[in-house]
Design a protein around this motif. Structure first.
Motif, short mmCIF file in Angstrom:
data_model
loop_
_atom_site.label_atom_id
_atom_site.label_comp_id
_atom_site.label_asym_id
_atom_site.label_seq_id
_atom_site.Cartn_x
_atom_site.Cartn_y
_atom_site.Cartn_z
N TRP A 1 0.90 -1.07 -0.25
CA TRP A 1 -0.02 -0.07 0.01
C TRP A 1 0.94 1.13 -0.20
CZ3 TRP A 1 -4.98 -0.11 3.55
CH2 TRP A 1 -5.97 -1.28 3.21
N SER A 2 0.37 2.37 -0.82
CA SER A 2 1.02 3.61 -0.63
C SER A 2 0.78 3.86 1.02
CB SER A 2 0.80 4.56 -1.62
OG SER A 2 -0.69 5.22 -1.40
N SER A 3 1.57 5.08 1.26
CA SER A 3 1.55 5.88 2.51
C SER A 3 -0.09 6.63 2.55
CB SER A 3 2.46 6.75 2.90
OG SER A 3 3.86 6.11 3.20
N ASP A 4 -0.24 7.17 1.30
CA ASP A 4 -1.63 7.85 1.25
C ASP A 4 -2.65 7.05 1.46
OD1 ASP A 4 -0.13 10.43 0.78
OD2 ASP A 4 -0.54 10.24 -1.36
N GLU A 5 -2.78 5.50 0.68
CA GLU A 5 -3.68 4.83 1.07
C GLU A 5 -3.82 4.19 2.46
OE1 GLU A 5 -3.68 2.63 -3.09
OE2 GLU A 5 -2.37 2.01 -1.90
N TYR A 6 -2.66 3.94 3.09
CA TYR A 6 -2.66 3.64 4.54
C TYR A 6 -3.36 4.68 5.12
CZ TYR A 6 -0.72 3.43 9.08
OH TYR A 6 -0.35 3.38 10.55
N GLU A 7 -2.77 5.91 5.29
CA GLU A 7 -3.47 7.04 5.96
C GLU A 7 -4.97 7.10 5.63
OE1 GLU A 7 -2.96 11.87 6.68
OE2 GLU A 7 -1.37 11.01 5.64
N SER A 8 -5.40 7.11 4.60
CA SER A 8 -6.86 7.26 4.38
C SER A 8 -7.41 5.97 5.01
CB SER A 8 -7.13 7.36 2.79
OG SER A 8 -8.28 7.41 2.58
N TRP A 9 -7.11 5.06 4.79
CA TRP A 9 -7.79 3.56 5.34
C TRP A 9 -7.74 3.77 6.88
CZ3 TRP A 9 -5.45 0.13 8.76
CH2 TRP A 9 -6.25 -0.94 9.12
N LEU A 10 -6.77 4.26 7.58
CA LEU A 10 -6.66 4.28 9.03
C LEU A 10 -7.56 5.16 9.46
CD1 LEU A 10 -5.32 3.57 11.47
CD2 LEU A 10 -3.46 5.18 11.16
N ALA A 11 -7.65 6.40 8.95
CA ALA A 11 -8.76 7.54 9.19
C ALA A 11 -10.09 6.98 9.28
CB ALA A 11 -8.70 8.92 8.36
N GLU A 12 -10.34 6.57 8.03
CA GLU A 12 -11.82 5.88 7.91
C GLU A 12 -12.08 4.65 8.94
OE1 GLU A 12 -14.09 7.31 6.17
OE2 GLU A 12 -12.86 8.93 5.46
N THR A 13 -11.12 4.05 9.36
CA THR A 13 -11.34 2.63 10.03
C THR A 13 -11.47 3.17 11.52
OG1 THR A 13 -10.05 1.40 8.72
CG2 THR A 13 -10.41 0.57 10.92
N LEU A 14 -10.65 4.17 12.07
CA LEU A 14 -10.88 4.80 13.25
C LEU A 14 -12.14 5.50 13.46
CD1 LEU A 14 -7.18 6.29 13.67
CD2 LEU A 14 -8.38 4.19 14.91
N ILE A 15 -12.56 6.31 12.25
CA ILE A 15 -13.95 6.77 12.60
C ILE A 15 -15.16 5.85 12.52
CG2 ILE A 15 -15.68 8.20 10.93
CD1 ILE A 15 -12.97 9.67 10.14
N ARG A 16 -15.06 4.94 11.96
CA ARG A 16 -16.22 3.88 11.76
C ARG A 16 -16.33 3.01 13.20
NH1 ARG A 16 -14.29 2.58 6.56
NH2 ARG A 16 -13.15 0.65 7.36
N THR A 17 -14.90 2.87 13.64
CA THR A 17 -14.87 2.12 14.97
C THR A 17 -15.16 3.00 16.15
OG1 THR A 17 -12.85 0.83 13.96
CG2 THR A 17 -12.99 0.76 16.36
N LEU A 18 -14.77 4.17 16.05
CA LEU A 18 -15.07 5.13 17.31
C LEU A 18 -16.28 6.02 17.49
CD1 LEU A 18 -11.10 5.70 18.18
CD2 LEU A 18 -12.78 3.83 19.34
N MET A 19 -16.61 6.02 16.24
CA MET A 19 -17.85 7.04 16.25
C MET A 19 -19.15 6.42 15.49
SD MET A 19 -15.77 10.53 14.75
CE MET A 19 -17.47 11.42 14.63
N ALA A 20 -19.03 5.04 15.31
CA ALA A 20 -20.62 4.43 14.72
C ALA A 20 -21.42 4.69 15.69
CB ALA A 20 -19.87 3.00 14.42
#
Length: 209
Positions: A190-209
């Protein structure tokens, strides 16, 4: 004439501090070069001093030991200017989603810099007890530095509040850790951009759902 001696002393102190900083950076650059080329355990204090162009006593005065030099090399990578800039911005943010996006950015900056600055050194020094101890210490620091963001999330987000502060901190620490980055970026490409984007969305789904 009054005041000139004080001004002179201030100038001398400033010049000495600047020279000391230059010496410190030169030592760290030399140590990083040697650690990367040969591994931590095979490099000696005298070799670092020779490459840096300083005496061994000067090196000991600044860092006390080879472990002290290694720790400073790793910390310089960890607390680089880009990290400091983003971390300071994170302290001012109150929007929960933005907090998590900045958390992802911080993780990306730390791990990208770590890969570029000390990745090869780690490969050559994989069994070094000194490097292992320093990295374990920095993991504790990383966990501690996330505390303020976790507290804000628990205060602002009902889903995070239901999880509780300890669980929120554990989730942040796990997802932003080196192992996830290694699997996705280093092993899966994965590129660093892809990693950062995935990580942000994953944290948002996990902690804000």
């Amino acid at each position: 004439m009054i005041g000139k001696p004080t001004a002179r002393r201030r100038y001398d102190a400033s010049l000495r501090a600047e020279r000391a900083l230059g010496t410190r950076e030169r030592i760290l650059d030399a140590a990083k070069e040697l650690f990367t080329a040969r591994g931590v355990d095979k490099v000696t204090i005298s070799e670092i001093a020779s490459v840096a162009g300083v005496s061994a006593p000067t090196l000991y005065a600044l860092f006390q030991s080879k472990a002290g030099i290694l720790k400073a090399v790793v910390e310089r990578s960890f607390f680089n200017p880009r990290y400091v800039e983003i971390a300071q911005r994170a302290e001012k943010v109150r929007d929960p989603e933005e907090i998590l996006r900045i958390t992802a950015s911080i993780s990306r900056v730390i791990l990208d810099t770590e890969r570029n600055e000390i990745g090869l050194m780690r490969g050559l020094s994989v069994l070094s007890p000194e490097l292992g101890a320093i990295e374990a210490e920095l993991e504790t620091v990383r966990f501690t530095l996330q505390a303020a963001r976790a507290k804000r999330l628990v205060k602002l987000v009902p889903a995070a509040r239901r999880l509780g502060l300890d669980r929120v901190r554990d989730i942040l620490w796990m997802y932003t850790g080196r192992d996830v980055y290694r699997m996705l970026v280093l092993e899966r490409g994965w590129s660093s951009d892809e990693y950062e984007s995935w990580l942000a969305e994953t944290l948002i789904r996990t902690l804000m759902a």
